[in-house]
Design a protein around this motif. Structure first.
Motif, PDB file in Angstrom:
ATOM      1  N   GLN A 138       0.817  -1.202   0.000  1.00 50.74           N
ATOM      2  CA  GLN A 138       0.000   0.000   0.000  1.00 50.74           C
ATOM      3  C   GLN A 138       0.853   1.255   0.000  1.00 50.74           C
ATOM      4  O   GLN A 138       2.037   1.222   0.272  1.00 50.74           O
ATOM      5  CB  GLN A 138      -0.968  -0.027   1.181  1.00 50.74           C
ATOM      6  N   MET A 139       0.178   2.338  -0.303  1.00 49.79           N
ATOM      7  CA  MET A 139       0.884   3.591  -0.513  1.00 49.79           C
ATOM      8  C   MET A 139       0.071   4.720   0.095  1.00 49.79           C
ATOM      9  O   MET A 139      -1.157   4.705   0.037  1.00 49.79           O
ATOM     10  CB  MET A 139       0.992   3.779  -2.028  1.00 49.79           C
ATOM     11  N   GLU A 140       0.750   5.699   0.683  1.00 52.77           N
ATOM     12  CA  GLU A 140       0.041   6.845   1.248  1.00 52.77           C
ATOM     13  C   GLU A 140      -0.553   7.690   0.109  1.00 52.77           C
ATOM     14  O   GLU A 140       0.114   7.895  -0.908  1.00 52.77           O
ATOM     15  CB  GLU A 140       0.998   7.718   2.063  1.00 52.77           C
ATOM     16  N   PRO A 141      -1.768   8.206   0.298  1.00 51.57           N
ATOM     17  CA  PRO A 141      -2.394   9.031  -0.765  1.00 51.57           C
ATOM     18  C   PRO A 141      -1.524  10.224  -1.163  1.00 51.57           C
ATOM     19  O   PRO A 141      -1.443  10.567  -2.331  1.00 51.57           O
ATOM     20  CB  PRO A 141      -3.706   9.502  -0.126  1.00 51.57           C
ATOM     21  N   ASP A 142      -0.839  10.849  -0.182  1.00 54.92           N
ATOM     22  CA  ASP A 142      -0.010  12.006  -0.501  1.00 54.92           C
ATOM     23  C   ASP A 142       1.147  11.619  -1.417  1.00 54.92           C
ATOM     24  O   ASP A 142       1.530  12.368  -2.314  1.00 54.92           O
ATOM     25  CB  ASP A 142       0.560  12.634   0.774  1.00 54.92           C
ATOM     26  N   ASP A 143       1.712  10.443  -1.152  1.00 50.61           N
ATOM     27  CA  ASP A 143       2.822   9.985  -1.982  1.00 50.61           C
ATOM     28  C   ASP A 143       2.357   9.756  -3.420  1.00 50.61           C
ATOM     29  O   ASP A 143       3.088   9.991  -4.377  1.00 50.61           O
ATOM     30  CB  ASP A 143       3.396   8.669  -1.430  1.00 50.61           C
ATOM     31  N   ARG A 189       7.699   3.148  -2.584  1.00 51.23           N
ATOM     32  CA  ARG A 189       7.829   1.694  -2.371  1.00 51.23           C
ATOM     33  C   ARG A 189       8.940   1.102  -3.223  1.00 51.23           C
ATOM     34  O   ARG A 189       9.342  -0.038  -3.022  1.00 51.23           O
ATOM     35  CB  ARG A 189       6.509   0.990  -2.724  1.00 51.23           C
TER      36      ARG A 189
END
Lengths: 243, 126, 122
Positions: A138-143, A189
């Motif tokens: 998963q990935m942060e929305p900001d990233d 990531r």
């Protein structure tokens, strides 16, 4: 429909070996129609031998990139009224910087070769355990904001055709491969920088870009390609300093 | 990768024009650099300082003063577009490359005008 | 599409030398031309007004920077056009020789003005 449009199309038939020549067609069309609709009419009603690529007709598949009035565009995303010259004529050629196969169809091999050269996939760090939950990273929305535009690329090859340096130097990776590399380099990531650096930090990688901005101006998805390449250049300088 | 025709088939938009002019001005300045060195090397020719004085006297005549002004224009373009490129390489103004180009041209034109005013008396041979 | 890496340094140095040149060329034009505009240029006049350590520094630095920037820039112009690896190595070698020769000639000329006598005469 009273309105007609004149299309001057550059034809090429590899079987005759003749040099490319211009042929004029006149088809009924509304000013708001996409150029692709007029091309399809030509093929259906006047000359079935006219070759061009097209598929979704809605700017998603990236098949119908061609040079319309001297500038590469998607035929399905370009309205007739946008590109008609003072005499109501539209001139259509195959994409620049790629070898012609037939009429408006080009050989995409050089484009795909360069795309594959930049390791265009997510390379997770080897020491990170695979996530157990649904095996998703998963990935942060900001990233995601950093790379969301870059991931919009539809592989239409329009930036590749618009870049004068690609036209000069066949070894140059070109804008599409570089913005794809950026898409993964900007991904928190991804740990593939050491693998990609030899290709990107090469005279034929990011450094051949001369900040001409044709790629950015031509991209039908509005991807700020030059911006991405400039970020990669500074990242590659840092990579050199780290060694 | 097979045979391909790789010609410049570009559409001459601002960025391309700026790049081409940067190239051409750079090459002109390179040529001038060597011309300059050859002229100055007259001090180490046989005859030394006297050869230098003779060469320089013939190069400070009005036609060459006008040529100096043209050279100044070329250097100004290369320098100011170079500043534009440095700004872009820092990642600044990437959405404003066109205004940056026009600003460089306008600033260059003003500086050239200033130099022309200063050098005008020399160009008319006074 | 070669993948040997290490392309950053010519690029970085081209930009650093560009920054230095912005200062050095203005200084050079000012010292050599605009400060004494309109006076006849003679060897002894130039020698007299260049008797200043700062002017020496400006001119030697300018020579070094301008030769690097010019020949490295010329190299990019050449390499933007398709050129094989062997031709590129050969070109780079030739440009190094040309550059060093230019520095020697330039240093010799500067020495004639700044020290009153050249290293060698042609």
């Amino acid at each position: 429909m009273d309105d007609t449009v004149q299309l001057d199309i550059q034809r090429f038939n590899p079987e005759t070996g003749q040099v490319p020549y211009w042929q004029t067609f006149e088809v009924p069309a509304e000013p708001g129609d996409p150029v692709l609709a007029a091309l399809m009419r030509v093929r259906e009603e006047q000359d079935g031998s006219l070759a061009f690529r097209a598929s979704c007709r809605s700017g998603i598949c990236g098949s119908d990139g061609m040079v319309i009035n001297g500038w590469p565009r998607l035929a399905c995303k370009t309205q007739i009224s946008e590109v008609q010259d003072a005499h109501g004529i539209i001139r259509i050629q195959p994409l620049f910087n790629l070898p012609r196969l037939k009429d408006l169809v080009v050989d995409q091999t050089p484009f795909w070769d360069k795309f594959s050269a930049v390791f265009p996939w997510l390379m997770p760090a080897v020491d990170k355990p695979e996530p157990e939950k649904e095996r998703r990273m998963q990935m942060e929305p900001d990233d995601f904001q950093l790379l969301s535009k870059a991931s919009d690329c539809i592989f239409c090859q329009i930036c590749f055709a618009a870049c004068p340096i690609v036209g000069l130097d066949q070894e140059f990776l070109g804008p599409q491969a570089l913005i794809k590399a950026y898409r993964f380099e900007a991904d928190p990531r991804d740990a593939g920088t050491p693998t990609r650096a030899p290709v990107l930090d090469d005279p034929e990688g990011v450094w051949r870009c001369r900040t001409i901005f044709n790629c950015t101006e031509a991209c039908p998805k509005g991807i700020p390609i030059t911006r991405g390449i400039q970020v990669l250049k500074r990242a590659m300088v840092q990579e050199e300093l780290r060694r | 990768m097979g045979q391909r025709s790789y010609r410049i088939r570009t559409i001459y938009r601002t960025g391309t024009v700026a790049w081409l002019l940067h190239r051409v001005s750079g090459l002109l300045i390179l040529a001038y650099l060597y011309f300059h060195l050859v002229v100055l090397s007259s001090v180490v020719w046989p005859g030394g300082p006297r050869a230098f004085n003779r060469v320089v006297a013939s190069l400070t005549t009005p036609p060459f003063i006008v040529a100096d002004l043209a050279l100044f224009a070329v250097i100004l373009y290369h320098a100011l577009n170079g500043v534009r490129l440095l700004i872009l390489d820092m990642g600044w103004g990437l959405e404003r490359q066109r205004p940056l180009f026009w600003s460089a041209l306008i600033m260059g034109a003003l500086a050239l005008l200033g130099a022309a005013v200063v050098m005008a008396p020399l160009a008319v041979g006074r | 599409m070669r993948g040997g890496g290490r392309g950053a340094w010519p690029w970085v140095l081209q930009r650093l030398s560009a920054l230095a040149l912005l200062v050095l060329v203005v200084a050079h034009l000012w010292i050599e031309h605009f400060m004494h505009l309109g006076q006849a240029i003679t060897y002894h006049g130039v020698v007299a007004r260049l008797m200043h350590a700062l002017y020496d520094a400006v001119d030697y630095a300018l020579l070094l920077t301008v030769v690097y920037h010019a020949l490295n820039g010329f190299r990019s112009v050449l390499f933007d056009r398709i050129m094989g690896p062997t031709a590129q190595r050969l070109t780079t070698g030739v440009l190094w020789v040309v550059g060093l020769a230019t520095l020697v000639l330039g240093g010799d000329i500067l020495s004639a003005f700044l020290n009153g006598r050249a290293w060698f005469y042609l």
